[in-house]
Scaffold this motif. Structure first.
Motif, PDB file in Angstrom:
ATOM      1  N   LYS A  63       0.841  -1.191   0.000  1.00 22.91           N
ATOM      2  CA  LYS A  63       0.000   0.000   0.000  1.00 22.91           C
ATOM      3  C   LYS A  63       0.881   1.248   0.000  1.00 22.91           C
ATOM      4  CE  LYS A  63      -3.904  -2.143   2.270  1.00 22.91           C
ATOM      5  NZ  LYS A  63      -4.793  -2.158   3.409  1.00 22.91           N
ATOM      6  N   PRO A  64       0.362   2.352  -0.549  1.00 20.25           N
ATOM      7  CA  PRO A  64       1.150   3.594  -0.551  1.00 20.25           C
ATOM      8  C   PRO A  64       1.544   4.004   0.873  1.00 20.25           C
ATOM      9  CG  PRO A  64      -0.796   3.816  -1.933  1.00 20.25           C
ATOM     10  CD  PRO A  64      -0.919   2.500  -1.230  1.00 20.25           C
ATOM     11  N   ASN A  65       2.722   4.527   1.016  1.00 15.62           N
ATOM     12  CA  ASN A  65       3.280   4.984   2.300  1.00 15.62           C
ATOM     13  C   ASN A  65       3.506   3.850   3.295  1.00 15.62           C
ATOM     14  OD1 ASN A  65       3.253   7.658   1.368  1.00 15.62           O
ATOM     15  ND2 ASN A  65       1.122   7.883   2.025  1.00 15.62           N
ATOM     16  N   ASP A  66       3.525   2.625   2.831  1.00 16.91           N
ATOM     17  CA  ASP A  66       3.807   1.479   3.698  1.00 16.91           C
ATOM     18  C   ASP A  66       5.270   1.091   3.509  1.00 16.91           C
ATOM     19  OD1 ASP A  66       3.581  -0.786   5.332  1.00 16.91           O
ATOM     20  OD2 ASP A  66       3.075  -2.053   3.616  1.00 16.91           O
ATOM     21  N   THR A  67       6.037   1.183   4.573  1.00 20.78           N
ATOM     22  CA  THR A  67       7.442   0.792   4.491  1.00 20.78           C
ATOM     23  C   THR A  67       7.647  -0.460   5.328  1.00 20.78           C
ATOM     24  OG1 THR A  67       7.976   2.264   6.323  1.00 20.78           O
ATOM     25  CG2 THR A  67       8.293   3.134   4.113  1.00 20.78           C
ATOM     26  N   PRO A  68       8.396  -1.416   4.808  1.00 22.19           N
ATOM     27  CA  PRO A  68       8.627  -2.643   5.584  1.00 22.19           C
ATOM     28  C   PRO A  68       9.482  -2.359   6.821  1.00 22.19           C
ATOM     29  CG  PRO A  68       9.804  -2.714   3.487  1.00 22.19           C
ATOM     30  CD  PRO A  68       9.025  -1.453   3.509  1.00 22.19           C
ATOM     31  N   LEU A  69       9.209  -3.065   7.884  1.00 23.42           N
ATOM     32  CA  LEU A  69       9.932  -2.924   9.140  1.00 23.42           C
ATOM     33  C   LEU A  69      10.175  -4.326   9.689  1.00 23.42           C
ATOM     34  CD1 LEU A  69      10.974  -0.971  11.349  1.00 23.42           C
ATOM     35  CD2 LEU A  69       8.707  -1.116  12.375  1.00 23.42           C
ATOM     36  N   TYR A  70      11.420  -4.636   9.983  1.00 24.57           N
ATOM     37  CA  TYR A  70      11.779  -5.977  10.445  1.00 24.57           C
ATOM     38  C   TYR A  70      12.430  -5.930  11.817  1.00 24.57           C
ATOM     39  CZ  TYR A  70      10.965  -6.954   5.553  1.00 24.57           C
ATOM     40  OH  TYR A  70      10.397  -7.046   4.318  1.00 24.57           O
TER      41      TYR A  70
END
Length: 147
Positions: A63-70
């Motif tokens: 989705k727009p403005n969704d950045t992965p975070l691990y």
């Protein structure tokens, strides 16, 4: 409760698709449920994959403005999870990419997120056959039976 579904109907014209849409609405309404139906779409974003019916390709979708975070490399998670995280991400990204060029277009943001979490890994495209080679065989252990 909300869920997503996907139906592909081949060789159906506009009026037939409209009849199918109306019958789906009627079936769901009978059960007290609501449904949203989009028809005649040639490309669809379905949870984390973009499916293209025109050329049969598929690619990762976020989705727009969704950045992965691990999880961070120094977090208090089991070592085998931390160690295998880059490989798991690479396998998932490979499985939702129909070609290596599509994989290469998408991997940059995932590699950046891994580096931000302390992981030094370069994601590599693997076909489904290459991913299966890492599957372990079932262990056979001798049981010590005491009578």
């Amino acid at each position: 409760y909300r869920d997503d579904g996907l139906i592909i109907i081949k060789n159906a014209n506009g009026p037939r698709m409209e009849r199918i849409r109306k019958s789906l609405h009627a079936c769901f309404k009978e059960e007290g449920l609501k449904i949203t139906v989009d028809i005649n779409m040639m490309q669809v974003n379905f949870p984390d994959v973009t499916l293209s019916l025109t050329d049969g390709s598929y690619r990762p979708y976020r989705k727009p403005n969704d950045t992965p975070l691990y999880i961070h490399k120094r977090s208090n998670h089991p070592p085998n999870i931390i160690k295998n995280l880059p490989q798991m991400i690479g396998n998932r990204l490979s499985s939702i990419s129909s070609s290596e060029s599509i994989f290469d277009q998408a991997k940059g943001e995932y590699e950046e997120a891994l580096k931000a979490s302390g992981h030094n890994a370069e994601l590599k495209f693997e076909t489904s056959d290459q991913q299966k080679t890492g599957v372990r065989r079932k262990r056979r252990r001798n049981r010590k039976i005491i009578w």
